[in-house]
Design an enzyme around this catalytic site. Structure first.
Site, PDB file in Angstrom:
ATOM      1  N   LYS A 121      88.293  23.862 -68.455  1.00 56.56           N
ATOM      2  CA  LYS A 121      88.703  25.005 -67.897  1.00 56.56           C
ATOM      3  C   LYS A 121      90.289  24.906 -67.614  1.00 56.56           C
ATOM      4  O   LYS A 121      91.074  25.745 -68.204  1.00 56.56           O
ATOM      5  CB  LYS A 121      88.128  25.415 -66.649  1.00 56.56           C
ATOM      6  CG  LYS A 121      88.755  26.743 -66.064  1.00 56.56           C
ATOM      7  CD  LYS A 121      89.598  26.417 -64.722  1.00 56.56           C
ATOM      8  CE  LYS A 121      89.869  27.788 -64.173  1.00 56.56           C
ATOM      9  NZ  LYS A 121      90.855  27.418 -62.777  1.00 56.56           N
ATOM     10  N   ASP A 139      86.474  30.695 -65.069  1.00 55.48           N
ATOM     11  CA  ASP A 139      86.250  30.255 -63.450  1.00 55.48           C
ATOM     12  C   ASP A 139      85.076  30.855 -63.045  1.00 55.48           C
ATOM     13  O   ASP A 139      84.339  31.386 -63.470  1.00 55.48           O
ATOM     14  CB  ASP A 139      87.552  30.500 -62.753  1.00 55.48           C
ATOM     15  CG  ASP A 139      87.708  32.092 -62.679  1.00 55.48           C
ATOM     16  OD1 ASP A 139      87.197  32.953 -63.118  1.00 55.48           O
ATOM     17  OD2 ASP A 139      88.597  32.373 -61.626  1.00 55.48           O
TER      18      ASP A 139
END
Length: 216
Positions: A121, A139
Site C-alpha cells: 500500500k 487503505d
C-alpha cells in the site's frame, strides 16, 4: 442497478463532490512523502502532518535522517503511535536508501517494498502520487467502501485492488484513490453509517435508477 451503471454513477458523484482531491499528507520531496506514508499507519493525517512539521525540519533527506538516529526519531514521532517500530523502520529505510539507492527513492514496486516498513500500500501511494505510475493504493476506507458499494467482496485488500483496477480506467486510478478516501471520511464512515444518508449508498442500494447527469 447494473454494475456498469453503478460504476458510472459512483465516478460522477465522486467527481461532483471531490473534483480535485488534494494529497492529505504534507511533503516536500519523494523521501518526505515516503516517511509521511509510513507514519500514517494507524494514525490520522492531521497528526502525521503535525509530527512531520517538526521531523522534516531536522531531517528531510535520508542522510539527515540517519544522522538523527533512532532515539531522536522516536522522540519526535511519539504522538503518532507505534513510534518504537516506526522509528526503527524510518531509520533503516533511510539507511537502505543511502547504501543501496544513492539516497534516492526507487521507482519500482519491488525496490520500494524491499525497504523496511514499506508494504504494498505504501509503495502504491509513492508510485501513484510521486512518480505518476499506474497504482491503486487500498487503505481501510477504500477497502470498506468497495465492499459496501458491491465493487468487491471484501475478502482481501489484494482482491479489492484488483477489482477497483478493473472498475475504473487506469487514467483515473490516482484520482479515484483520493476521492474514495475523502468520501469515506466525510459521508460513508465505518460506524453509524446509514444508507439513506449517504449520497452514493442511498442510490446504488435502492431500486431506483441513478439520476442522469445533465449535459454541459
Amino acid at each position: 442497478m447494473k454494475r456498469t451503471e453503478k460504476i458510472k454513477f459512483i465516478g460522477e458523484k465522486l467527481d461532483e463532490l471531490f473534483p480535485n482531491p488534494p494529497i492529505p499528507l504534507n511533503y516536500t520531496n519523494p523521501f518526505t512523502m515516503l516517511v509521511a506514508v509510513v507514519l500514517s499507519a494507524q494514525c490520522t493525517d492531521i497528526r502525521v502532518n503535525q509530527v512531520t512539521a517538526v521531523l522534516f525540519k531536522h531531517a528531510d533527506t535520508p542522510q539527515k535522517m540517519v544522522k538523527l538516529g533512532v532515539e531522536r526519531i522516536a522522540e519526535i514521532i511519539k504522538p503518532c503511535g507505534f513510534f518504537n517500530t516506526k522509528s526503527v523502520n524510518i531509520f533503516k529505510l533511510s539507511q537502505a536508501l543511502v547504501e543501496k539507492f544513492k539516497g534516492e527513492v526507487p521507482h519500482s514496486f519491488e525496490e520500494l517494498e524491499s525497504l523496511p516498513g514499506v508494504g504494498h500500500k505504501t509503495a502504491s501511494v509513492i508510485m501513484s502520487h510521486i512518480f505518476k505510475l499506474p497504482a491503486f493504493p487500498v487503505d481501510t476506507h477504500i477497502h470498506r467502501l468497495a465492499e459496501r458499494w458491491g465493487l468487491s467482496d471484501g475478502s482481501s485488500v489484494e482482491k479489492t485492488e484488483e477489482d477497483l483496477k478493473k472498475a475504473f480506467p487506469e487514467s483515473e486510478w490516482e484520482k479515484r484513490h483520493l476521492q474514495i478516501i475523502y468520501f469515506g471520511r466525510t459521508y460513508c464512515k465505518a460506524r453509524g453509517h446509514k444508507d439513506e444518508d449517504c449520497p452514493i449508498c442511498s442510490v446504488i442500494k435502492s431500486k431506483k435508477r441513478p439520476p442522469q447527469q445533465s449535459a454541459g
